[in-house]
Design an enzyme around this catalytic site. Structure first.
Site, PDB file in Angstrom:
ATOM      1  CE1 TYR A 259      48.176  33.110  39.213  1.00 25.00           C
ATOM      2  CE2 TYR A 259      48.269  34.229  37.004  1.00 25.00           C
ATOM      3  CZ  TYR A 259      47.367  33.596  37.906  1.00 25.00           C
ATOM      4  OH  TYR A 259      46.159  33.564  37.938  1.00 25.00           O
TER       5      TYR A 259
ATOM      6  CE  LYS B 118      43.189  26.140  52.763  1.00 29.48           C
ATOM      7  NZ  LYS B 118      41.835  26.152  53.250  1.00 29.48           N
TER       8      LYS B 118
ATOM      9  CG  ASP C 164      38.910  28.138  53.451  1.00 29.46           C
ATOM     10  OD1 ASP C 164      39.701  28.946  53.956  1.00 29.46           O
ATOM     11  OD2 ASP C 164      38.845  26.798  53.685  1.00 29.46           O
TER      12      ASP C 164
ATOM     13  CG  ASP D 223      43.214  35.244  39.249  1.00 33.89           C
ATOM     14  OD1 ASP D 223      42.678  36.047  38.406  1.00 33.89           O
ATOM     15  OD2 ASP D 223      43.143  34.186  38.826  1.00 33.89           O
TER      16      ASP D 223
ATOM     17  CG  ASP E  55      37.708  37.383  38.443  1.00 32.99           C
ATOM     18  OD1 ASP E  55      38.101  38.390  38.197  1.00 32.99           O
ATOM     19  OD2 ASP E  55      36.948  36.365  37.549  1.00 32.99           O
TER      20      ASP E  55
END
Ligand code: IPM
Ligand code: MG
Length: 360
Positions: free
Chosen positions: A140, A191, A224, A248, A252
């Site tokens: 971001y 990652k 993942d 982010d 959720d």
């Protein structure tokens, strides 16, 4: 004895953001009245997509600077169906978070009493997490651009930025938070198998900072595989730190696993307190239910409890959370996102009654 004054900037924003912030201001008043030791001085700001449509700006140019005069910011939501999301996000929310350097985004997840996790066999003590989201850089950072519009050569880039300073400060924050929780356990999400520069630096600095916290156990998960672990083995997690985008997405998932995004809170913190921190529900403006009076205000109440903690009002924060949990425990006070029929008004009144009713 003179009362402590907490100056709060209230920015309802768009859609149900306005409804839940209004509800929350009533709850804050009840809390101050009940406590007696402090009061709020609230200033309301109409910064929103509505304002953007009227004036071309979501907030005044010096908006972020105006907020420096406050002790905390209570934010609703920004986003509207007829304005592109990247404009609303960068026009208001990031336009506050980034200049005020609210670099630590904290997202607690628990299954509140009376709420059912969609994970069938999880009992409520098995899902008690705090996700720490890096909130100032990463994916971001806003670096990138577009060239050759409309041509076959058209190109667009979004460059993820990872700095040593940025990673060190969020890792330190996350290790400290993990240390403050009973399990003293941190999972660092990464990652670095695919992203071989920024994420490798992320891992490396995590290992360096870990040495400052010998009493905190930590492990590392690829993002993942992390989704699988959150669903299959939620009890194996406690405090979690991840990049801006990874967190982010994971937050959720976490909100869904806790039963509803309607209860999930977040705090955008400047831990050094050089600037005011901002408190908001994770859910968005939800235009599909705007104006119907059925938005779940619990996420905003929970974030208000985080705000009270940040303002140093620990007993009031605890009282508010107790009141919220008393109310969620009663299914007749569940809003439609939780499968119930209650309204924002009913939940708000019940929380206020619970705040007033407690004697401790
Ligand atoms: C969040 C939200 C925002 C984000 C949206 C509204 C752009 O999803 O706070 O998690 O991605 O940061
Ligand atoms: Mg999100």
């Amino acid at each position: 004895m003179s009362k402590k004054i907490h100056k709060v900037a209230a920015i309802g924003g768009d859609g149900i953001g306005v409804e839940v912030v209004d509800a929350c201001l009533e709850v804050l008043d009840a809390l101050a009245e009940r406590d007696g030791g402090f009061e709020f001085q609230v200033e309301n700001f109409d910064w929103s997509t509505e304002r953007y449509k009227r004036t071309g700006e979501f907030m005044p140019k010096d908006g972020a600077d105006q907020l420096r005069a406050f002790d905390a910011i209570l934010f609703g939501a920004v986003g509207a169906p007829d304005v592109p999301d990247h404009l609303t996000l960068w026009g208001l929310r990031l336009a506050i978070c980034q200049p005020l350097d609210q670099y630590a985004n904290v997202r607690p997840t628990r299954v509140l009493p009376g709420i059912q996790s969609p994970l069938r066999h999880v009992n409520k003590d098995e899902l008690d997490w705090v996700i720490v989201r890096e909130n100032s850089e990463g994916e971001y950072a806003g670096q990138g651009g577009r060239s050759h519009p409309g041509l076959p050569l058209e190109i667009a880039t979004d460059v993820s930025i990872f700095t040593r300073a940025g990673i060190e400060r969020i890792m330190r924050f996350a290790f400290k938070l993990a240390q403050s929780r009973p399990r003293k356990f941190l999972t660092v999400v990464t990652k670095s198998n695919a992203q071989r520069h920024g994420m490798v630096l992320w891992d490396q600095i995590a290992a360096e900072v870990a040495k400052e916290f010998p009493d905190v156990t930590w492990d590392k998960m690829l993002v993942d595989a992390m989704t699988v672990r959150m669903v299959m083995n939620p009890a194996s997690l406690d405090t979690i730190v991840a990049t801006n985008l990874h967190a982010d997405i994971l937050s959720d998932l976490a909100a869904a696993l806790s039963g509803s995004i309607g209860v999930a809170p977040t705090a955008n913190l400047n831990p050094e307190r050089e600037t005011p921190s901002m408190f908001e529900p994770i859910h968005g403006s939800a235009f599909d239910i705007t104006g119907k009076g059925v938005a779940n205000p619990v996420a905003t109440f929970w974030t208000a409890a985080m705000m009270m903690e940040h303002l140093g009002e620990k007993p009031a924060a605890a009282r508010l959370m107790q009141a919220v949990e008393t109310v969620t425990a009663d299914p007749s006070l569940h809003t439609p996102d939780l499968g119930g029929k209650a309204t924002t008004r009913m939940v708000t009144d019940a929380v206020i009654a619970a705040i007033r009713g407690r004697n401790d």
